[in-house]
Design a protein around this motif. Structure first.
Motif, short mmCIF file in Angstrom:
data_model
loop_
_atom_site.label_atom_id
_atom_site.label_comp_id
_atom_site.label_asym_id
_atom_site.label_seq_id
_atom_site.Cartn_x
_atom_site.Cartn_y
_atom_site.Cartn_z
N PHE A 1 56.64 49.14 14.93
CA PHE A 1 55.38 48.30 14.35
C PHE A 1 55.15 48.44 13.56
CE2 PHE A 1 50.96 46.04 14.95
CZ PHE A 1 51.68 45.08 15.56
N GLN B 1 52.71 38.90 17.29
CA GLN B 1 52.45 39.25 18.52
C GLN B 1 53.53 38.71 19.53
OE1 GLN B 1 49.54 39.86 19.81
NE2 GLN B 1 49.14 39.18 22.23
N VAL C 1 56.02 42.09 22.40
CA VAL C 1 56.20 41.72 23.28
C VAL C 1 57.65 41.24 23.75
CG1 VAL C 1 54.87 41.06 25.22
CG2 VAL C 1 53.54 41.02 23.21
N TRP D 1 59.59 45.02 23.48
CA TRP D 1 58.94 45.78 24.85
C TRP D 1 59.33 45.18 25.68
CZ3 TRP D 1 57.24 50.27 24.83
CH2 TRP D 1 56.50 50.36 25.76
N GLU D 2 60.29 44.14 25.82
CA GLU D 2 60.01 43.44 27.16
C GLU D 2 61.94 43.86 27.73
OE1 GLU D 2 60.08 39.59 27.42
OE2 GLU D 2 57.84 39.46 28.26
N CYS E 1 63.74 46.25 25.37
CA CYS E 1 63.31 47.37 24.62
C CYS E 1 64.60 48.80 25.11
CB CYS E 1 62.06 48.14 24.97
SG CYS E 1 62.04 48.85 26.58
N LYS F 1 45.72 35.75 -2.54
CA LYS F 1 45.39 36.56 -3.72
C LYS F 1 45.67 37.00 -4.45
CE LYS F 1 43.83 38.18 0.29
NZ LYS F 1 42.73 39.32 1.47
N GLY G 1 45.14 39.22 4.79
CA GLY G 1 44.72 40.51 4.92
C GLY G 1 46.13 41.08 6.16
N PHE G 2 46.60 41.69 6.96
CA PHE G 2 46.83 42.60 8.03
C PHE G 2 46.66 43.55 8.58
CE2 PHE G 2 50.27 43.62 10.78
CZ PHE G 2 50.62 42.28 11.75
N THR H 1 47.09 46.56 10.24
CA THR H 1 48.39 46.62 11.40
C THR H 1 47.89 47.18 12.73
OG1 THR H 1 49.46 47.00 9.14
CG2 THR H 1 51.10 48.24 11.18
N GLU H 2 47.26 48.24 12.29
CA GLU H 2 47.06 48.49 13.41
C GLU H 2 46.27 47.88 15.07
OE1 GLU H 2 47.52 51.90 15.16
OE2 GLU H 2 48.72 51.48 12.68
N ALA I 1 46.26 44.44 15.00
CA ALA I 1 47.62 43.86 15.82
C ALA I 1 48.52 44.48 16.77
CB ALA I 1 48.36 43.46 14.59
N LEU I 2 48.22 45.86 16.57
CA LEU I 2 48.89 46.58 17.71
C LEU I 2 48.61 46.92 18.84
CD1 LEU I 2 52.07 48.68 18.36
CD2 LEU I 2 50.69 50.86 16.84
N ARG J 1 46.63 45.27 20.15
CA ARG J 1 46.49 43.60 20.84
C ARG J 1 47.92 43.49 21.14
NH1 ARG J 1 44.35 41.32 16.46
NH2 ARG J 1 46.18 40.22 15.14
N VAL J 2 49.04 43.65 20.69
CA VAL J 2 50.47 43.70 21.69
C VAL J 2 50.39 44.65 22.63
CG1 VAL J 2 53.13 44.46 21.06
CG2 VAL J 2 51.62 42.84 19.12
N LYS J 3 49.93 45.71 22.32
CA LYS J 3 49.82 46.72 23.46
C LYS J 3 49.48 46.08 25.04
CE LYS J 3 51.42 51.23 21.34
NZ LYS J 3 51.35 52.49 20.89
N ALA K 1 48.85 43.16 24.99
CA ALA K 1 49.67 41.33 25.90
C ALA K 1 50.77 41.88 26.54
CB ALA K 1 49.72 40.97 24.54
N ARG K 2 50.97 43.31 25.93
CA ARG K 2 52.71 43.62 26.75
C ARG K 2 53.11 43.63 28.48
NH1 ARG K 2 54.19 49.39 23.10
NH2 ARG K 2 52.75 50.46 25.12
N PRO K 3 53.51 43.16 28.77
CA PRO K 3 54.27 43.42 30.43
C PRO K 3 53.91 45.72 30.47
CG PRO K 3 55.80 42.85 29.42
CD PRO K 3 54.86 42.58 28.48
N GLY L 1 57.51 48.85 30.96
CA GLY L 1 58.65 48.83 30.07
C GLY L 1 60.26 48.56 30.12
N GLY L 2 60.37 47.64 30.71
CA GLY L 2 61.46 46.59 31.16
C GLY L 2 62.74 46.98 32.27
#
Lengths: 165, 303
Positions: free
Chosen positions: A14, A40, A44, A47-48, A50, A82, B45-46, B48-49, B51-52, B54-56, B58-60, B63-64
């Protein structure tokens, strides 16, 4: 064995690729919200899946997901960027110079927004993110030659637009 | 010059001779400026942490991992399906709404699943989901009720005129016909009415009549007057006052020569009918007669 399902490995992937995905979608559509959504969505999905995606393939995987997310053409908005001041002697710049720089930036932004989306994306990924043509080719899923052509065309159009030809 | 030379120039792939020739073209300076200027640009600006994180979230969480069913598991899954259907049926029956009604000349007290108390005035209906309360904290109200909500519990009162959202408070909601009045006695409530959202602190009231004239008033008492032995009216049409009298005493009321749109301000007893009728008739220059369960209210100068 490195496994994307491992939280540590996943987080590293990530950190390495999310910003590129973000910028990539932003350069395309000029819309921050869509860029956040793409990151996002892509990660995600990663992860699904992975268990099936190796760390080496993870970058290609997230690019493909992000790429497919907005297949329906949405109208691009103006890309706002910017301007990083060159370090060091900024304070000695005259007001005239700064004003001229600002004007140039606006012209460039307008010219960038007038570019076809694939040229703009390629150009900015190279100039801002320092991506090589090969990396951009992988991201876009096209040949390096195609990226060179886009790059050449982008620079040519920008110059003509800014010089008012 | 060779194909895509601009791209090759940016990438440092031009030979010395090619570069020299390119430098001598009149456009070179412009190209150079675009190239150097654009490399000093930045995207938005992005973080990263952030966003990470947020993703964590949101993810189920699985672990698939895919677990395949053993053949022997098959009958178990059928049994599970049957149990699920039974459970769903039970669940459905349980989630049917509960309805409480206070008839004319009656009061009804309701205790909601979260221990909040609701006192229904005469001629009022309240509907809520008894067993599904945790997921659906809302009640439907038609009439008038006083709510004492347990601390920290939020829920919504839906009426035909608008919604009232609550956070640990005491408040009164009246919705009858085109009249909608919300009075807050403690805490804070939010009223959503025709797309407008109004926050109502303790000691204030929100009033709508006939879909218009939003009016904010002050509330002086600690509880609505009707929860005691009398009902106070502030500038209400006679038609509304007479309807309320009807509900409180379950009497039929006939009027003769009475202007039903005239405004009435005053207090009527909910326990002594004669006193109530005097309170209504005297200030409005009316007379009344009671016969059985009928009341005749008429103007003094009427025939």
């Amino acid at each position: 064995m490195d496994n994307v399902c491992d939280d540590q490995v996943y987080s590293e992937i990530f950190r390495a690729h999310s910003k590129t995905i973000f910028n990539y979608i932003y350069y395309k559509f000029g819309n921050e919200e869509k860029a956040h959504d793409a990151v996002q969505e892509a990660f995600v999905k990663l992860w699904e899946h992975c268990a099936k995606v190796t760390p080496e393939k993870a970058r290609a995987f997230v690019s493909t997901v992000a790429n497919n997310l907005y297949l329906n053409v949405i109208k691009a908005e103006k890309v706002r960027l910017k301007h990083r001041e060159p370090g060091g002697n900024v304070t000695r710049e005259s007001p005239e110079f700064l004003l001229e720089e600002q004007e140039f930036k606006e012209k460039l932004e307008t010219a960038l927004s007038a570019l076809p989306e694939n040229q703009r994306t390629t150009f900015l990924l190279n100039r801002i993110d320092g991506k090589t043509y090969a990396q951009i080719a992988e991201l876009e899923g096209v040949s390096v030659k195609a990226i060179e052509k886009r790059m050449h065309q982008a620079l040519k159009s920008l110059r003509e637009d800014i010089d008012g030809i | 010059m060779k194909e895509n030379y601009l791209a090759k120039w940016l990438n440092g792939e031009l030979s010395d001779a090619e570069l020299k020739a390119f430098r001598e073209t009149p456009e070179f300076k412009a190209y150079e400026r675009i190239a150097s200027f654009s490399s000093r640009l930045e995207g938005p600006g992005f973080d990263t942490e952030a966003a990470l994180a947020r993703v964590k979230s949101a993810r189920p969480g699985t672990g698939g991992k895919v677990v395949r069913l053993q053949p022997a598991m098959r009958w178990l899954s059928i049994a599970a399906a049957v149990i699920l259907m039974l459970a769903a049926g039970y669940y459905y029956v349980n989630t049917l709404d509960a309805s409480v009604e206070a008839a004319y000349a009656q009061r009804q007290e309701v205790r909601l699943p979260d221990a909040s108390e609701v006192l229904l005035n005469a001629g009022t209906e309240l509907t809520y989901s008894k067993n599904n309360w945790d997921r659906e904290r809302h009640v439907r109200l038609s009439g008038e009720a006083f709510f004492k909500v347990a601390k920290g519990k939020t829920f919504t009162v839906e009426t035909a005129s608008g919604d009232v959202t609550v956070l640990g408070t005491q408040f009164n909601v009246l919705q009858r016909g085109d009249v909608f009045i919300v009075s807050c006695y403690e805490g804070l409530v939010r009223v959503d009415h025709q797309g407008q959202s109004i926050e109502l602190p303790a000691g204030s009231a929100y009033r709508v009549e006939g879909g218009a004239a939003l009016k904010s008033e002050t509330v002086e008492s600690e509880v609505p007057s009707w929860t005691g032995g009398e009902t106070a009216f502030r500038s209400m049409p006679m038609s509304f006052v007479i309807d309320e009298f009807r509900r409180q005493y379950n009497m039929e009321v006939e009027t003769r020569g009475v202007d039903l749109s005239r405004r009435y301000t005053g207090t009527i007893s909910n326990t002594n009918m004669n006193l109530a009728l005097q309170s209504i008739s005297a200030p409005m220059q009316l007379k009344y007669e009671v016969e059985g369960n009928k009341v005749l209210l008429y103007a003094e100068n009427a025939p």
